[in-house]
Structure formats: C-alpha cells, structure tokens
Write a protein that holds these residues in place. Structure first.
Motif, PDB file in Angstrom:
ATOM      1  N   ASP A   1       0.827  -1.215   0.000  1.00 34.79           N
ATOM      2  CA  ASP A   1       0.000   0.000   0.000  1.00 34.79           C
ATOM      3  C   ASP A   1       0.860   1.263   0.000  1.00 34.79           C
ATOM      4  OD1 ASP A   1      -2.316  -1.351  -0.224  1.00 34.79           O
ATOM      5  OD2 ASP A   1      -2.912  -1.174   1.885  1.00 34.79           O
ATOM      6  N   LYS A   2       1.963   1.188   0.764  1.00 36.15           N
ATOM      7  CA  LYS A   2       2.875   2.333   0.832  1.00 36.15           C
ATOM      8  C   LYS A   2       3.466   2.606  -0.559  1.00 36.15           C
ATOM      9  CE  LYS A   2       7.132   2.718   2.821  1.00 36.15           C
ATOM     10  NZ  LYS A   2       8.112   2.247   3.812  1.00 36.15           N
ATOM     11  N   ALA A   3       3.862   1.514  -1.216  1.00 37.78           N
ATOM     12  CA  ALA A   3       4.430   1.664  -2.561  1.00 37.78           C
ATOM     13  C   ALA A   3       3.391   2.263  -3.504  1.00 37.78           C
ATOM     14  CB  ALA A   3       4.914   0.312  -3.085  1.00 37.78           C
ATOM     15  N   LEU A   4       2.156   1.781  -3.356  1.00 39.03           N
ATOM     16  CA  LEU A   4       1.103   2.267  -4.256  1.00 39.03           C
ATOM     17  C   LEU A   4       0.827   3.752  -4.033  1.00 39.03           C
ATOM     18  CD1 LEU A   4      -1.506  -0.633  -4.296  1.00 39.03           C
ATOM     19  CD2 LEU A   4       0.353  -0.161  -5.877  1.00 39.03           C
TER      20      LEU A   4
ATOM     21  N   ALA B   1       0.370   7.258  -6.605  1.00 39.14           N
ATOM     22  CA  ALA B   1      -0.917   7.950  -6.739  1.00 39.14           C
ATOM     23  C   ALA B   1      -0.739   9.101  -7.725  1.00 39.14           C
ATOM     24  CB  ALA B   1      -1.367   8.472  -5.386  1.00 39.14           C
ATOM     25  N   GLY B   2      -1.709   9.257  -8.594  1.00 40.57           N
ATOM     26  CA  GLY B   2      -1.610  10.326  -9.575  1.00 40.57           C
ATOM     27  C   GLY B   2      -0.777   9.927 -10.781  1.00 40.57           C
ATOM     28  N   SER B   3      -0.356   8.647 -10.832  1.00 42.01           N
ATOM     29  CA  SER B   3       0.460   8.213 -11.959  1.00 42.01           C
ATOM     30  C   SER B   3      -0.372   7.636 -13.101  1.00 42.01           C
ATOM     31  CB  SER B   3       1.468   7.152 -11.517  1.00 42.01           C
ATOM     32  OG  SER B   3       2.302   7.673 -10.527  1.00 42.01           O
ATOM     33  N   GLU B   4      -1.681   7.743 -12.977  1.00 42.43           N
ATOM     34  CA  GLU B   4      -2.583   7.253 -14.022  1.00 42.43           C
ATOM     35  C   GLU B   4      -2.418   5.758 -14.265  1.00 42.43           C
ATOM     36  OE1 GLU B   4      -1.966   9.709 -17.475  1.00 42.43           O
ATOM     37  OE2 GLU B   4      -2.393  11.544 -16.372  1.00 42.43           O
ATOM     38  N   ILE B   5      -2.222   5.023 -13.181  1.00 36.45           N
ATOM     39  CA  ILE B   5      -2.118   3.573 -13.329  1.00 36.45           C
ATOM     40  C   ILE B   5      -3.168   2.884 -12.466  1.00 36.45           C
ATOM     41  CG2 ILE B   5       0.337   3.446 -13.920  1.00 36.45           C
ATOM     42  CD1 ILE B   5       0.549   2.514 -10.814  1.00 36.45           C
TER      43      ILE B   5
ATOM     44  N   LYS C   1       3.336   6.156 -26.993  1.00 33.54           N
ATOM     45  CA  LYS C   1       4.689   6.112 -26.417  1.00 33.54           C
ATOM     46  C   LYS C   1       4.725   6.691 -25.006  1.00 33.54           C
ATOM     47  CE  LYS C   1       7.242   5.859 -30.656  1.00 33.54           C
ATOM     48  NZ  LYS C   1       7.795   6.647 -31.756  1.00 33.54           N
ATOM     49  N   ALA C   2       3.889   7.688 -24.772  1.00 34.94           N
ATOM     50  CA  ALA C   2       3.839   8.284 -23.435  1.00 34.94           C
ATOM     51  C   ALA C   2       3.283   7.270 -22.429  1.00 34.94           C
ATOM     52  CB  ALA C   2       2.978   9.544 -23.463  1.00 34.94           C
ATOM     53  N   ILE C   3       2.307   6.478 -22.873  1.00 36.43           N
ATOM     54  CA  ILE C   3       1.718   5.456 -21.997  1.00 36.43           C
ATOM     55  C   ILE C   3       2.773   4.406 -21.646  1.00 36.43           C
ATOM     56  CG2 ILE C   3       0.022   3.569 -21.886  1.00 36.43           C
ATOM     57  CD1 ILE C   3      -1.821   5.327 -23.681  1.00 36.43           C
ATOM     58  N   ILE C   4       3.512   3.973 -22.671  1.00 32.59           N
ATOM     59  CA  ILE C   4       4.555   2.960 -22.458  1.00 32.59           C
ATOM     60  C   ILE C   4       5.612   3.484 -21.481  1.00 32.59           C
ATOM     61  CG2 ILE C   4       6.508   1.809 -23.600  1.00 32.59           C
ATOM     62  CD1 ILE C   4       4.597   1.589 -26.059  1.00 32.59           C
ATOM     63  N   LYS C   5       6.003   4.734 -21.708  1.00 31.08           N
ATOM     64  CA  LYS C   5       7.046   5.326 -20.868  1.00 31.08           C
ATOM     65  C   LYS C   5       6.593   5.377 -19.400  1.00 31.08           C
ATOM     66  CE  LYS C   5      10.017   9.315 -20.743  1.00 31.08           C
ATOM     67  NZ  LYS C   5      10.055  10.730 -20.996  1.00 31.08           N
ATOM     68  N   ARG C   6       5.327   5.726 -19.222  1.00 33.73           N
ATOM     69  CA  ARG C   6       4.814   5.825 -17.862  1.00 33.73           C
ATOM     70  C   ARG C   6       4.799   4.469 -17.164  1.00 33.73           C
ATOM     71  NH1 ARG C   6       1.630   9.791 -15.163  1.00 33.73           N
ATOM     72  NH2 ARG C   6       1.616  11.074 -17.027  1.00 33.73           N
ATOM     73  N   VAL C   7       4.261   3.447 -17.847  1.00 28.47           N
ATOM     74  CA  VAL C   7       4.184   2.123 -17.219  1.00 28.47           C
ATOM     75  C   VAL C   7       5.597   1.577 -16.984  1.00 28.47           C
ATOM     76  CG1 VAL C   7       3.301  -0.233 -17.396  1.00 28.47           C
ATOM     77  CG2 VAL C   7       1.903   1.665 -18.199  1.00 28.47           C
ATOM     78  N   ARG C   8       6.493   1.812 -17.934  1.00 29.13           N
ATOM     79  CA  ARG C   8       7.883   1.366 -17.744  1.00 29.13           C
ATOM     80  C   ARG C   8       8.505   2.023 -16.502  1.00 29.13           C
ATOM     81  NH1 ARG C   8      12.739  -0.530 -19.044  1.00 29.13           N
ATOM     82  NH2 ARG C   8      11.992  -1.875 -20.690  1.00 29.13           N
TER      83      ARG C   8
ATOM     84  N   ILE D   1       7.032   3.132 -13.827  1.00 28.12           N
ATOM     85  CA  ILE D   1       6.471   2.530 -12.615  1.00 28.12           C
ATOM     86  C   ILE D   1       7.068   1.136 -12.412  1.00 28.12           C
ATOM     87  CG2 ILE D   1       4.352   1.709 -11.491  1.00 28.12           C
ATOM     88  CD1 ILE D   1       4.186   4.683 -11.779  1.00 28.12           C
ATOM     89  N   ALA D   2       7.171   0.373 -13.506  1.00 34.08           N
ATOM     90  CA  ALA D   2       7.702  -0.993 -13.406  1.00 34.08           C
ATOM     91  C   ALA D   2       9.123  -0.962 -12.846  1.00 34.08           C
ATOM     92  CB  ALA D   2       7.679  -1.669 -14.774  1.00 34.08           C
ATOM     93  N   GLU D   3       9.933  -0.057 -13.356  1.00 39.46           N
ATOM     94  CA  GLU D   3      11.321   0.020 -12.879  1.00 39.46           C
ATOM     95  C   GLU D   3      11.379   0.381 -11.396  1.00 39.46           C
ATOM     96  OE1 GLU D   3      13.075   2.739 -15.611  1.00 39.46           O
ATOM     97  OE2 GLU D   3      13.433   1.178 -17.121  1.00 39.46           O
ATOM     98  N   ARG D   4      10.484   1.276 -11.005  1.00 42.11           N
ATOM     99  CA  ARG D   4      10.448   1.691  -9.603  1.00 42.11           C
ATOM    100  C   ARG D   4       9.989   0.527  -8.718  1.00 42.11           C
ATOM    101  NH1 ARG D   4      12.595   3.824  -5.634  1.00 42.11           N
ATOM    102  NH2 ARG D   4      11.244   4.749  -4.063  1.00 42.11           N
ATOM    103  N   VAL D   5       8.993  -0.215  -9.179  1.00 40.04           N
ATOM    104  CA  VAL D   5       8.494  -1.365  -8.426  1.00 40.04           C
ATOM    105  C   VAL D   5       9.597  -2.408  -8.256  1.00 40.04           C
ATOM    106  CG1 VAL D   5       6.960  -3.377  -8.618  1.00 40.04           C
ATOM    107  CG2 VAL D   5       6.037  -1.093  -8.956  1.00 40.04           C
ATOM    108  N   VAL D   6      10.357  -2.637  -9.321  1.00 37.64           N
ATOM    109  CA  VAL D   6      11.464  -3.597  -9.263  1.00 37.64           C
ATOM    110  C   VAL D   6      12.479  -3.157  -8.205  1.00 37.64           C
ATOM    111  CG1 VAL D   6      13.477  -4.461 -10.541  1.00 37.64           C
ATOM    112  CG2 VAL D   6      11.214  -4.474 -11.613  1.00 37.64           C
TER     113      VAL D   6
END
Lengths: 174, 366
Positions: B208-211, B215-219, B249-256, B258-263
């Motif tokens: 939850d803390k990570a999430l 917040a506000g990242s449109e995910i 491309k902006a959508i991909i960049k955003r999800v990438r 977040i993914a990198e941060r989650v990792v």
C-alpha cells in the motif's frame, strides 16, 4: 461474516483489490466462485463487475448544458442513452456521434481529456495533404520550448508515422 | 440435421480440436522466464482494442454481423504477413473445457469463454501474439513477452495492427481516436500491463505504501488478497488507466517508469527482509516446500501462494535453485483445464486438487 459478492451465499475468504491511483475498489469472493470465474488464474482478467465501473462515472450528473436532449436512440444500433447508462457499453461507432455531447463530458471525466493524440489507422495517415515534415518538426520544437508536452508527443508520433510511411512507399510496399 | 451438415460440423470440430491439440504440446513462450528483470516482472503485455467501421459492436450485433467480422478478420490475417503459421480457433467449435484451456493461456478472456458464439481467436504457435475476435470489441490484439519487455511487445502488436489496419476499415474518429464499446478504452485502445511478483513488499506489508507513491500516476493496480489480507500468489497487475489524450509512447514510458520503480522497491525489500526477518522468511519458504512435498490436496489458489514462497526461496538462495521457467509454467499448467486435459478426463474439485498435488510434486522434483 462477509458474504461472497458473486454467489451471495458462501463466506468470502478472498478479496480482490483494484487501486486506481489512490482509490480502492474491493470485491469479496468465496474460494469456489474465485476458481469458477477463472480468478485463480494468476494472469486472469477481472470480472465485469470492475468493468461496470464506467457506470459509476455515468452516475455523475452530466451538466444539462452538455446533455443531448430528449430520449436519444442511436440510429446505427438502436441503443438508447438509458441502455448505455445501464451497461456502460456503446453499441456501435455511430453512438459516438449520437451521444457526442454526453461523451465529450464523460470521456473528459474518465481520461481527463476528450481529444485523441495517438496513432491513426494506416489508411488515414496519408489523408493529410502533402504534410510538410519540416514544418511539423518546427512545431514540435516550439511545443517543447513551451513545455506543451502532450502536443509535442502527438507531433513526434505524427512525424514518426509519416516517416515510416514514406520509408515504406520508397521500398515499394503498400 | 442432414448428413452433409453433420460431416461439415464434424470436420470443423476436428479443425478446432486439432489446433487445441497443437497448443497442448507447446507452452507459451512468455513463460520461459527470460527477459530483463524476470525475477520480479513475470510478463509484459500490450493490448489494442479495435472495431470495424459500419458494423455494430459485438455486444449489440446480430449473428450475421458477428460472423462478418470473423470472416473479414480471417481474410485480413490470411492475406497479411502478420501471424505466420497462425492457429485459427472458432470458440463455438470447442468444448467448455477447451475454451477454459485457452483462457488459462490468456488467449481468450473469461467473457469470450462464456460467450463463444461467433467468436474466434488467432494466435502464433509461440502464443506471444494473438487476435481475439468478437469479445467486447471486434478485435483485441495482444502481444505478451516475458520479463520487462514492454517496448518489444509494443513493436510486435503495432506491426500486426498496421498490417491488419491496411486491410480492415477500423472505426476511428479524429476527435475520439479508435472507437471502442467501452469508453474506458477509447482513444488509443491501448492497455499496457505488467505482472509483477512482489512477495517481499507484501510480507513487509508495504504494498500500500508503494502504491501511495504512485498515486496520480494514471495507473491501475490489481492484486488478489487472501485471508488475513495475505496476497494470493503475490502477483500484482499494473496497467495504464487512461487511453485517451495520451500518445502510445507516453503510456509505455509511464508504465515502464512505474515498473522500474516497483522492481527497485521489491529488490530493496527482499534485502531488508532477509536481514530484518530471516526467521519469518525461512519459515515461510520451508513451510511452502513441505506443503508441496506432502500435501495431498492443493487448490490452484493455494498453489499460487506456495509457488510464490518457493520462488522467493529459490531467488534468495534459501532453497536449491528451481528453474524460474518451471515455476512460471506451473502458474498455467497446474490450472484446472490444463490438469484435466493432461489427465484426459473431467475431474471434480477434489480429484483435481489431488491430481495437482501429485503433478506439482513430480514437476518440481521436490
């Protein structure tokens, strides 16, 4: 005891949580329903209960000024505005014209925007008459300078599309 | 029914069944555990929703229009270089078990499995690229890759989309972009999803803390919590929430991003977990292995939890290494339809759970 949201009979032992930004939505399920609905599948899709969240957005009052008048029915598919409000689903592409004013409002509520800035189908990419890539590049630079990044992204993708298309026609492809 | 029609139907059934038989012998390439960050990101998927101009969306279309979509898409795929050696499966020619089998492979959605009339799916043999026909939209194109390979999946699905878009008249408007049945998909029609295995964040109760950080990242993040709010399988799906007003491309960049941060957060949490709560982790891992070794009945939901624990045990060096690919494969091949097809018979819940316990034990060699 929390009862399963799907069967309404068995006690719920699992909870499926969806977080959209900071907003939590929860679905309580019993083990049996979860497995039957394919929710035990680690990569599985969500039940339509979540898909119906759109109805929540629709519940928000569309301002009268933006409302299409009367009991509107799409000539393309026969869907009425009430049908759309109930299911959250449109019936055909023409619905986007029929319910245009409401949709402009609803889409803005969902996406924060009601203007597409992404890719176009290949058949429409050539629809721009003699697009001047150099001019588009200048516009792109201006947009970046003004920190209008969404517009910049749109222009960048448009340029990429046009370049890809030109590359293809040079190689004699469709 | 006349004998000609019976023959035709039998033939069709043989065709679809033959295609399922081909898939049975080939596991999805995205389970192979390769790709960057595959210790945490299990798969990356990019999906595009498309509809054909002039025909009602599947939910509102009569049979003949749904049928017309099937034949138009089949013709477009046959005439293009997209999906070479593709398999064509008509869902209405398949048994409920086979449809569920396809669902477990992520080739069809639960909705399609339940509403198979005039629905079809095309897929390459590796099952990394697929087109689902007549689900909520006329076409759902998807590419799945193992590990964090969003750009690769995007490139694959974009190429397919371009090829089909040259032969099919997509419903598109300058204002709203690609027109879809549900307004949540309008615009790019694009959903980028990563499936992340986050056991350490879950154990430390820091998901939850990570999430909150995002917040506000449109995910959108989806997780499956079990009793006592323990996450089922610790697999979280993270995907873009918005499809309109953002370029692909902006959508991909955003999800990438977040993914990198989650990792990074999960890696850090794993290190901390080993250091701060070594007993708790070892207990979890060895308990899971003991259950896999000795339990006589294992449900698919329980298996997800056990696999999560032995996976983390293997990754952290607490157990002899178990190939990541084997663990990934079990997330699919130990599911109900796969097990029943393997056993060659339909089984009730208890029979399945017993067969699963035995099968998993043998497969992992524990």
């Amino acid at each position: 005891m929390i009862v399963c949201d799907l069967c309404g009979v068995n006690p719920a032992t699992l909870k499926l949580t969806q977080v959209i930004n900071d907003e939590h939505t929860e679905l309580h399920l019993c083990k049996q329903c979860a497995e039957e609905k394919g929710l035990g599948i680690p990569f599985g899709a969500l039940p339509s209960t979540f898909g119906a969240m759109i109805v929540g957005f629709l519940g928000a009052q569309v301002p009268t000024s933006a409302r299409t008048v009367g009991s509107l029915k799409c000539a393309g598919c026969g869907i009425t505005k009430e049908d759309f409000e109930r299911t959250g689903l449109l019936g055909c592409a023409q619905c986007y014209e029929t319910f245009r004013e409401d949709l402009k409002f609803i889409l803005r509520r969902i996406h924060g925007s009601n203007k597409h800035i992404g890719m176009r189908p290949p058949s429409l990419r050539g629809a721009m008459e003699h697009p001047d890539i150099e001019q588009l590049r200048r516009q792109l630079q201006e947009a970046v300078a003004k920190e209008e990044f969404e517009e910049a992204a749109r222009l960048r993708d448009l340029i990429t599309d046009l370049e890809t298309q030109r590359g293809r026609s040079k190689h004699g492809e469709r | 029914m006349g004998s000609d029609e019976e023959d035709k139907e039998a033939q069709a059934r043989t065709g679809a069944n033959a295609a399922v038989a081909v898939l049975e012998g080939r596991l999805c390439a995205w389970l192979d555990g390769s790709g960057p960050e595959a210790d945490i990101i299990i798969t990356s998927r990019v999906r595009l929703a498309r509809n054909l101009q002039g025909l009602r969306f599947p939910g509102a279309a009569p049979a003949e229009e749904r049928e017309s979509v099937c034949s138009q898409v089949a013709a477009a795929i046959a005439a293009s270089r997209a999906l070479p050696q593709s398999l064509h499966l008509r869902l209405d020619e398949l048994s409920a078990l086979d449809r569920r089998f396809l669902m477990e492979r992520r080739l069809v959605s639960p909705q399609s499995a339940e509403r198979p009339e005039h629905a079809a799916v095309f897929a390459d043999l590796a099952q990394t690229l697929a087109v689902m026909v007549n689900e909520e939209d006329h076409l759902r194109l998807q590419a799945i890759a193992s590990g964090l390979q969003i750009e690769e999946a995007w490139e694959a699905v974009r190429t397919l989309d371009d090829e089909l878009g040259e032969r099919l008249d997509y419903a598109f408007s300058e204002q709203f972009g690609y027109l879809t049945a549900c307004p949540t998909n309008t615009g790019t029609g694009m959903r980028v999803s990563i499936f992340a295995h986050l056991p350490a964040l879950a154990l430390l109760e820091e998901v939850d803390k990570a999430l909150k950080e995002f917040a506000g990242s449109e995910i959108t993040v989806r997780g499956f919590y079990g009793e006592g709010s323990r996450v089922q399988g610790n697999i979280f799906q993270i995907s873009n929430q918005l499809t309109l007003g953002r370029a692909e491309k902006a959508i991909i960049k955003r999800v990438r991003g977040i993914a990198e941060r989650v990792v990074a957060l999960e890696r850090e949490a794993r290190a901390r977990l080993l250091h701060q709560r070594p007993l708790r982790v070892r207990d979890l891992v060895y308990r899971a292995r003991a259950l896999l070794q000795h339990a006589q009945l294992i449900s698919s939901l329980e298996l997800m939890n056990l696999l999560s624990a032995v996976r983390v045990g293997s990754e952290l060096g607490l157990l002899p290494p178990i190939p990541r690919r084997r663990l990934n494969e079990l997330l699919v091949i130990a599911l109900p339809a796969h097990l029943q097809k393997r056993a060659g018979k339909e089984m009730d819940n208890e029979e399945r759970d017993a067969y699963r316990a035995q099968f998993v034990r043998e497969y992992l060699g524990v």
